[in-house]
Enzyme design. Structure first.
Site, mmCIF file in Angstrom:
data_model
loop_
_atom_site.group_PDB
_atom_site.id
_atom_site.type_symbol
_atom_site.label_atom_id
_atom_site.label_comp_id
_atom_site.label_asym_id
_atom_site.label_seq_id
_atom_site.Cartn_x
_atom_site.Cartn_y
_atom_site.Cartn_z
ATOM 1 C CE1 TYR A 77 -2.752 -0.880 -4.677
ATOM 2 C CE2 TYR A 77 -3.924 1.220 -4.749
ATOM 3 C CZ TYR A 77 -3.137 0.256 -5.367
ATOM 4 O OH TYR A 77 -2.756 0.425 -6.661
ATOM 5 C CB CYS A 78 -3.177 -3.816 2.175
ATOM 6 S SG CYS A 78 -2.756 -4.074 3.896
ATOM 7 N N PRO A 79 -5.577 -2.188 3.999
ATOM 8 C CG PRO A 79 -6.405 -1.768 6.146
ATOM 9 C CD PRO A 79 -5.766 -1.098 4.956
ATOM 10 C CB THR B 268 -0.941 0.013 1.217
ATOM 11 O OG1 THR B 268 -1.709 -1.179 1.192
ATOM 12 C CG2 THR B 268 -1.875 1.196 1.194
ATOM 13 C CG ASP C 230 -2.741 -4.529 -2.270
ATOM 14 O OD1 ASP C 230 -1.580 -4.425 -2.702
ATOM 15 O OD2 ASP C 230 -3.028 -4.433 -1.067
#
Lengths: 176, 75
Positions: free
Chosen positions: B12-14, A138, B39
């Site tokens: 995207y994470c999370p 990320t 992702d």
């Protein structure tokens, strides 16, 4: 008997992009691995800078760029940011006495004088001892850092679930 | 065929694991959900997430535009 015990494990997060924090993280990582511990270092946000190749990240090649919304000016802002946020262990400034870049050079000089290992030695040394380096996907995307801009020691690209699964199994967890 | 599909492409994470957890809570034990995500972190995250939560990672296929992950609710 020590031999019969489960191997001790340590999970480190390096979130800070400051030289002293990155050095502390790598000292602990190398120390743990030297003591037979299984060590992971999860690098996120400016902590990624310690694990980057020296200098400004290149713009991603055509087709290499991840999916973007394409907001007005975002590509330009990312390029400016790439210049403002160069990577590499030698580019990290200390959290105090930065003196606009002079501080890190003075620190490197003093470290050399006292034969203290710098990041470019500690990171490969850790890898040799089995430290696993994980880069946060990320953060890489958000900061516009291509994977190819990371050092070869970084072998895993993952997110928070990967870190937490490791952290749950760890005896020591530190956020730096 | 999965009971539910969660489309996390572009997220995207999370967020993918959070949405997967939410969707899994809405299906019955033994049923499956399908997660679509691009992702790159999910490749490592979903096996870890399943290991910790105890749910079953039925499959993970890599496609040109991301991953297709199937998870079975175990409890």
């Amino acid at each position: 008997m020590v031999e019969e015990q489960r191997r001790k494990k340590m999970a480190l997060v390096l979130c800070s992009g400051e030289l002293d924090k990155a050095l502390a993280c790598m000292n602990i990582a190398v120390g743990g691995a030297s003591m037979g511990m299984e060590v992971i270092v999860f690098a996120t946000f400016f902590g990624l800078n310690a694990f980057r190749r020296d200098g400004v990240a290149p713009a991603p090649a055509a087709g290499e760029e991840p999916r973007r919304v394409g907001l007005f000016g975002a590509r330009f802002i990312r390029r400016v940011f790439a210049y403002l946020n160069p990577g590499g262990g030698g580019r990290l400034n200390p959290s105090r006495f930065s003196f606009g870049g002079l501080g890190r050079r003075l620190m490197a000089y003093l470290m050399r004088d006292s034969r203290m290992a710098h990041l470019d030695e500690l990171i490969p040394l850790g890898a040799k001892l089995g430290v696993r380096y994980i880069a946060c996907t990320t953060s890489l995307e958000a900061l516009g850092i291509p994977r190819t801009n990371l050092r070869p020691e970084v072998t895993t690209f993952a997110g928070v679930a990967t870190f937490l699964a490791d952290a749950l199994e760890s005896d020591v967890q530190l956020f730096i | 065929m999965a009971e539910k599909t969660v489309d996390c492409v572009g997220l995207y994470c999370p967020v993918p694991i959070a949405q997967a957890a939410e969707a899994l809570a809405e299906v019955a034990v033994g049923e499956t959900i399908e997660v679509l995500a691009d992702d790159p972190g999910v490749e490592s995250d979903f096996p870890s997430w399943c290991r910790v939560t105890g749910h079953e990672l039925v499959s993970m296929e890599r496609a040109a535009d991301g991953f297709r992950i199937v998870i079975r609710r175990k409890k």
